[in-house]
Design a protein around this motif. Structure first.
Motif, PDB file in Angstrom:
ATOM      1  N   GLY A 886       0.983  -1.091   0.008  1.00 11.59           N
ATOM      2  CA  GLY A 886       0.032   0.024   0.075  1.00 11.59           C
ATOM      3  C   GLY A 886       0.937   1.313  -0.086  1.00 11.59           C
ATOM      4  N   ILE A 887       2.049   1.282  -0.646  1.00 11.40           N
ATOM      5  CA  ILE A 887       2.958   2.424  -0.388  1.00 11.40           C
ATOM      6  C   ILE A 887       3.237   2.697  -1.882  1.00 11.40           C
ATOM      7  N   GLY A 888       2.986   1.883  -3.005  1.00  9.77           N
ATOM      8  CA  GLY A 888       3.466   2.156  -4.342  1.00  9.77           C
ATOM      9  C   GLY A 888       2.738   3.290  -4.886  1.00  9.77           C
ATOM     10  N   LEU A 889       1.540   3.465  -4.943  1.00 10.08           N
ATOM     11  CA  LEU A 889       0.810   4.537  -5.216  1.00 10.08           C
ATOM     12  C   LEU A 889       1.108   6.041  -4.554  1.00 10.08           C
ATOM     13  N   SER A 890       1.149   5.665  -3.234  1.00  9.05           N
ATOM     14  CA  SER A 890       1.173   6.978  -2.461  1.00  9.05           C
ATOM     15  C   SER A 890       2.470   7.681  -2.656  1.00  9.05           C
ATOM     16  N   VAL A 891       3.528   6.874  -2.783  1.00 11.60           N
ATOM     17  CA  VAL A 891       5.016   7.386  -3.214  1.00 11.60           C
ATOM     18  C   VAL A 891       4.938   7.679  -4.652  1.00 11.60           C
ATOM     19  N   SER A 892       4.179   7.252  -5.733  1.00 10.54           N
ATOM     20  CA  SER A 892       4.316   7.685  -6.979  1.00 10.54           C
ATOM     21  C   SER A 892       3.447   9.090  -7.141  1.00 10.54           C
ATOM     22  N   ARG A 893       2.453   9.265  -6.180  1.00  5.49           N
ATOM     23  CA  ARG A 893       1.791  10.521  -6.024  1.00  5.49           C
ATOM     24  C   ARG A 893       2.644  11.650  -5.564  1.00  5.49           C
ATOM     25  N   SER A 894       3.446  11.163  -4.455  1.00  2.00           N
ATOM     26  CA  SER A 894       4.416  12.060  -3.778  1.00  2.00           C
ATOM     27  C   SER A 894       5.387  12.580  -4.899  1.00  2.00           C
ATOM     28  N   ILE A 895       5.733  11.649  -5.797  1.00  2.00           N
ATOM     29  CA  ILE A 895       6.916  12.057  -6.670  1.00  2.00           C
ATOM     30  C   ILE A 895       6.243  12.743  -7.736  1.00  2.00           C
ATOM     31  N   ILE A 896       5.189  12.641  -8.176  1.00  2.00           N
ATOM     32  CA  ILE A 896       4.473  13.454  -9.254  1.00  2.00           C
ATOM     33  C   ILE A 896       4.184  14.796  -8.871  1.00  2.00           C
ATOM     34  N   GLU A 897       3.820  14.854  -7.490  1.00  4.48           N
ATOM     35  CA  GLU A 897       3.564  16.257  -7.101  1.00  4.48           C
ATOM     36  C   GLU A 897       4.683  17.132  -6.895  1.00  4.48           C
ATOM     37  N   GLY A 898       5.846  16.420  -6.378  1.00  7.96           N
ATOM     38  CA  GLY A 898       7.057  17.128  -6.171  1.00  7.96           C
ATOM     39  C   GLY A 898       7.254  17.555  -7.461  1.00  7.96           C
ATOM     40  N   HIS A 899       6.923  17.107  -8.767  1.00  7.50           N
ATOM     41  CA  HIS A 899       7.417  17.336 -10.098  1.00  7.50           C
ATOM     42  C   HIS A 899       6.329  18.498 -10.648  1.00  7.50           C
ATOM     43  N   ASP A 900       5.424  18.937  -9.676  1.00  8.79           N
ATOM     44  CA  ASP A 900       4.494  19.896  -9.928  1.00  8.79           C
ATOM     45  C   ASP A 900       3.473  19.484 -10.852  1.00  8.79           C
ATOM     46  N   GLY A 901       3.085  18.042 -10.612  1.00 11.52           N
ATOM     47  CA  GLY A 901       2.006  17.576 -11.527  1.00 11.52           C
ATOM     48  C   GLY A 901       0.906  16.811 -10.955  1.00 11.52           C
ATOM     49  N   ARG A 902       0.161  16.196 -11.537  1.00 12.84           N
ATOM     50  CA  ARG A 902      -0.819  15.319 -11.097  1.00 12.84           C
ATOM     51  C   ARG A 902      -0.986  13.965 -11.540  1.00 12.84           C
ATOM     52  N   LEU A 903      -1.360  13.073 -10.380  1.00 10.98           N
ATOM     53  CA  LEU A 903      -1.361  11.575 -10.564  1.00 10.98           C
ATOM     54  C   LEU A 903      -3.009  11.397 -10.251  1.00 10.98           C
ATOM     55  N   TRP A 904      -4.013  10.622 -11.274  1.00 13.84           N
ATOM     56  CA  TRP A 904      -5.058  10.298 -10.700  1.00 13.84           C
ATOM     57  C   TRP A 904      -5.420   8.788 -11.572  1.00 13.84           C
ATOM     58  N   ALA A 905      -6.452   8.385 -11.213  1.00  9.84           N
ATOM     59  CA  ALA A 905      -7.070   7.117 -11.687  1.00  9.84           C
ATOM     60  C   ALA A 905      -8.668   7.362 -12.110  1.00  9.84           C
ATOM     61  N   ALA A 906      -9.051   6.501 -13.253  1.00  8.06           N
ATOM     62  CA  ALA A 906     -10.242   6.592 -13.584  1.00  8.06           C
ATOM     63  C   ALA A 906     -11.000   5.219 -14.143  1.00  8.06           C
ATOM     64  N   ALA A 907     -11.951   4.827 -13.802  1.00  8.69           N
ATOM     65  CA  ALA A 907     -12.544   3.699 -14.572  1.00  8.69           C
ATOM     66  C   ALA A 907     -12.703   3.544 -16.087  1.00  8.69           C
ATOM     67  N   ASN A 908     -12.524   2.476 -16.648  1.00  7.49           N
ATOM     68  CA  ASN A 908     -12.419   2.496 -18.155  1.00  7.49           C
ATOM     69  C   ASN A 908     -14.342   2.296 -18.477  1.00  7.49           C
ATOM     70  N   ASP A 909     -14.497   2.802 -19.725  1.00  7.86           N
ATOM     71  CA  ASP A 909     -15.950   2.336 -20.125  1.00  7.86           C
ATOM     72  C   ASP A 909     -16.293   0.960 -20.266  1.00  7.86           C
TER      73      ASP A 909
END
Length: 944
Positions: A886-909
């Motif tokens: 349960g740390i992979g996506l948390s760390v990934s979001r922290s990395i992306i936000e540290g690059h002034d970016g955004r990480l998100w998820a969405a369900a497919n059609d």
């Protein structure tokens, strides 16, 4: 002769100049040059205008041209720049130089420094404003004059009586406001008093608005400041026309005394005043009927010394002493004393006595007149009391002292009255529309009021029907009870009041300038009484004074509380404040800033002293910032470190706001916060994040074991095969050298392939510091795909890459971005591990996003996720896997936000989900520079 004149002018204590008939300056004295810092040549012609303040120059030139055109002298006021750049106010006086025929030969002028006088006028403006409301309520003409004797204020009564505005009254010397017969003497006496500072006192006739002249007694006192200088003159005009007419009538009557004493008595009895005659020893022989009517004492009981029974006890002894001195000197005189009316009320009278002398100069008789001056005396007493009270308020005296003085002034002005002032407790008050019982009172001042009449001021909730004070406080309206015996309300309070001899009560709310009720002004009277208009005026005047005292005291208390709250807030937030006046380098600090810098608070602050605390490495940048801000005059922020004497380092963050003072000088108001703990926490947090990121990368290493073995095994197998082939070719007879050479090249190629795999793994899983650089997101994603391709094939995943052409680079840490891509691909692969009823497809796409961002999407056809968990997916230790951390996506979001970016998820059609991130593109100018540098590097590599 001309040189001698120049030397004389040079020693004059003023700025002297001369000009030609057309106005061009041809001479200035040494005082002008010393003051302005310029020379005679620079001041000549029109050059003197450079020393005049730009805001005053236009008006000065207009008036100068008017003087040249009219040949009439005038005084002009303007600011002149001193050699140090300071502007000071000067009075410019100009006179024409003419020959015997009156032809103008030139002009001569002198500038007199009036800066201190102007400052005194500004300081006193506020007092004049408060004085205006008070003076308008006084039933007499009140004037305020400048130290030079010019009228600066006249109250409403003065303007209404004369029918003249303030501006018209200022021209009194040339107008017909004073009778022409007395005007020259009045001007001469006034100018003498202004010159000497002595009391001005004179009687003359003043014109009323309808043109009728009436006699006035005019008294003007100088008001002096703390240094003994006259700040202004305060003038009180009292109408004595009736008295003068009485005196004239008395004189006429005395002239006819010898002709008819009976006729004289009849006339004297009609005189509007008390007329009396006494023997040479002072024993009274005659009093007119008006005396008897006023005092209620018969003529027989008043003769001799019987009249003294009507004198106020406090005035009896001084009057007797003065009267005895007059008898011995045989000179006329006057004395002010209070006489008791038949109803017991005392009123002030002016007692005048004139001796009648025989040819030998011996006193034959004494003749006198008593004139009622009670209104004037009360006006003077009220004015003096108000001046004293305003002095207490302005001087910051305690509220209780000011209110007690006000009560004493009220009781002196309204004989037989008791005064009480109660305050509405602001801490327990709600609006009148809310529950009135929450209203509480507290005692302000009541020097002579019995305690049991003020029980409402004990801080308990008010009962509106308990007393007139409580009713006025809860209703917000005046409560006037003219006769307590006939009153049906407030039974307990009324009984207590009657037991103390109180027969009437008037209670009036005290309101602030904004209309908020602050207290109750209450008058307790010994006799039943209905308030007259004069009483209402006095009550309004007294409540206004009370509101000034209460509002000032509460404002000062609020300011003190606010300062204490600010000090506590600064201590809690580790924030200090500083004011820096750039022109003088004066620095003012709050107590908290002294504590942060660890200086003793009385120490005088300088930039050099402050630099003894600033970290040596930060001093150059700090000094450069101060140098820049001296001229920029803009808001700014900065951070610097302090190096304390014991070696500790503090981190400070400064935010400054630029402003201007009253004189236009640049000043910075700044907040300085000690962010040491915040900085240390950030460093600790960054270290923890780095460790966590490394843990996440290492945690994925086990998943890649098979793929790594596959990637390394292929080049190793190639190396073994090529090595065997090379040996066979070399063992042939003759040896196949060309073939062996080619086989050796393939061996080297496979060795490099294995080395590249190891390098990528080391770069991805090594514990390195974050290093930002331009990154091609397509290339970074391809490297991760190449590493995972074997793993994906073993898991039955079909990969569909979709990398956009001409994708702009991004600025970031290559390893961290690859870690995010790796995590998203492995998560997508894991999400499809249990899928058996449909193909396991994965797509990786890149492209441009809105707002000049680059985007990467990872799509899968796996089990997807519950839409309610869309945000929780990125929380630390949240996982949908049975064996996940349960740390992979948390760390990934922290990395992306540290690059002034955004990480998100969405369900497919359809089945599965899409995980996406976007980060800003590298600015075009930086990208072009980096591209040129890379091209140069490639050319150098190729040439080598």
């Amino acid at each position: 002769m001309e040189n001698e004149l120049s030397r004389v002018v040079d020693v004059l204590p003023g700025l002297v100049w001369t000009a030609l008939p057309d106005g061009r300056v041809d001479f200035v004295n040494r005082a002008w040059c010393d003051y302005t810092g310029g020379s005679l040549a620079q001041a000549g012609g029109q050059g003197w205008m450079a020393a005049i303040h730009p805001d005053d120059l236009a008006e000065l030139l207009d008036r100068w041209q008017a003087i040249l055109a009219s040949h009439q002298p005038q005084d002009i006021v303007a600011r002149v720049r001193r050699c140090d750049g300071t502007w000071r106010w000067f009075l410019l006086r100009v006179r024409a130089l003419t020959d015997e025929a009156g032809v103008i030969l030139g002009w001569c002028g002198m500038l007199v420094d009036i800066e201190d006088h102007r400052q005194a006028d500004r300081d006193s403006h506020g007092m004049v404003s408060d004085f205006s409301a008070i003076a308008d309520a006084i039933p007499a003409s009140v004037l305020l004059m400048t130290p030079e004797g010019d009228i600066e204020y006249s109250n409403r009564q003065s303007q209404e009586f004369r029918g003249a505005t303030l501006e018209q009254q200022r021209e009194w010397k040339s107008a017909d406001l004073i009778h022409p017969d007395e005007l020259p003497a009045a001007i001469a006496e006034w100018e003498r008093c202004v010159r000497t500072g002595e009391l001005f006192e004179m009687e003359f006739r003043a014109r009323r608005a309808d043109g009728v002249y009436r006699w006035f007694h005019v008294r003007s006192r100088p008001m002096k400041d703390a240094e003994g200088r006259i700040a202004r003159w305060c003038t009180l005009d009292v109408d004595i026309d009736d008295r003068k007419r009485s005196e004239a009538l008395l004189a006429s009557t005395l002239a006819e005394l010898a002709a008819s004493e009976d006729r004289l008595r009849a006339i004297i009895d009609t005189v509007p005043g008390f007329v009396w005659r006494a023997a040479p020893d002072g024993g009274v022989e005659f009093l007119n009927q008006r005396w008897c009517d006023f005092t209620g004492i018969s003529l027989e009981d008043s003769l001799g010394i019987g009249w003294t029974s009507s004198i106020h006890p406090d005035d009896a002894a001084p009057l007797a002493t003065y009267w005895q001195a007059l008898l011995e000197a045989g000179q006329p005189g006057s004395f002010e004393a209070r006489l008791r009316r038949f109803d017991g009320t005392y009123r002030w009278f002016l007692i005048r006595a004139v001796p009648l002398l025989d040819e030998a100069g011996r006193v034959v008789k004494w003749y006198g007149q008593n004139t009622d001056i009670d209104d004037r005396k009360r006006a003077e007493m009220l004015l003096a009391g108000e001046k004293y009270l305003l002095g207490l308020i302005a001087g910051g005296s305690p509220l209780a002292q000011a209110l007690t003085s006000l009560c004493e002034l009220v009781q002196a002005s309204m004989e037989g009255a008791l005064c009480a002032i109660v305050l509405i407790d602001p801490r327990h008050t709600r609006s009148l529309e809310e529950v009135s019982l929450r209203l509480r009172l507290q005692l302000g001042a009541a020097p002579d009021v019995p305690d049991n009449l003020l029980e409402d001021t004990n801080g308990q909730p008010l009962e509106p029907e308990a007393s007139p004070i409580a009713l006025s406080a809860t209703s917000g309206e005046p409560v006037i009870s003219t006769d307590l015996i006939a009153e049906a309300r407030w039974d307990a309070w009324r009984a207590a009041a009657l037991s103390h001899g109180v027969r009437a009560c008037w209670s009036t709310p005290i309101r602030s300038g904004r209309g908020n009720m602050m207290g109750i002004f209450s008058l307790l009277l010994r006799e039943p009484k209905i308030p007259e208009p004069a009483h209402h005026n006095l009550i309004a005047q007294f409540t206004h004074l009370a509101s000034i005292a209460i509002e000032r005291a509460r404002n000062e208390a609020a300011l003190t509380q606010s300062e204490a709250f600010l000090a506590r807030t600064q201590r809690l937030t580790l924030t200090g404040t500083v004011a820096w006046r750039v022109n003088t380098d004066e620095i003012l600090w709050s107590e908290e800033l002294y504590r942060i810098y660890e200086f003793d608070s009385p120490v005088t602050l300088t930039h050099d002293l402050i630099n003894t605390r600033i970290h040596p490495e930060d001093i150059p940048a700090h000094d450069e910032m101060l140098r820049r801000q001296r001229s920029d005059a803009r808001d700014f922020e900065s951070e610097h470190r302090l190096l304390m004497p014991d070696g500790r380092v503090k981190f400070l963050h400064l935010v400054a706001h630029a402003t201007r003072d009253e004189e236009g000088g640049l000043e910075y108001i700044s907040a300085v916060q000690d962010v040491t703990q915040h900085r240390l926490s950030e460093e600790a947090l960054g270290k923890v994040r780095s460790e966590l990121t490394h843990v996440a990368r290492v945690a994925s290493l086990g998943t890649l074991t098979a793929s790594i073995a596959h990637e390394v095994n292929q080049p190793l197998s190639g190396i073994i095969t090529n090595a065997n082939t090379c040996l066979r070719m070399l063992a042939a007879n003759p040896p196949n050298v060309d073939g062996a050479r080619e086989t050796a090249r393939r061996t080297i190629r496979d060795g490099n392939r294995a080395s590249d795999v190891i390098k990528r793994l080391r770069a991805l899983f090594a514990k390195k510091k974050v290093a930002t650089e331009p990154v091609d997101l397509n290339e970074a994603a391809r490297e991760v795909v190449a590493m995972l391709l074997g793993e994906l094939q073993r898991n039955g995943v079909t990969l569909h890459p979709g990398f956009a052409d001409d994708l702009p680079p991004v600025m970031g840490d290559r390893v961290q971005l690859q870690q995010v891509i790796l995590n998203l691909i492995l998560n997508a692969s894991d999400a499809m591990s249990g899928i058996g009823d449909r193909p396991r497809r994965m797509a990786i796409r890149t492209g441009r996003d809105e707002n000049n961002h680059v985007r990467l999407d990872v799509l899968d056809t796996g089990a997807g996720f519950d839409p309610q968990d869309a945000d929780a997916l990125f929380n630390a230790f949240f996982t949908t896997k049975s064996d996940g951390m349960g740390i992979g996506l948390s760390v990934s979001r922290s990395i992306i936000e540290g690059h002034d970016g955004r990480l998100w998820a969405a369900a497919n059609d359809g089945p599965g989900a899409t995980f996406s991130f976007s980060i800003p593109c590298l600015p075009e100018e930086i990208a072009a520079a980096e591209s040129g540098t890379l091209a140069d590097s490639n050319r150098i590599t190729e040439s080598s």
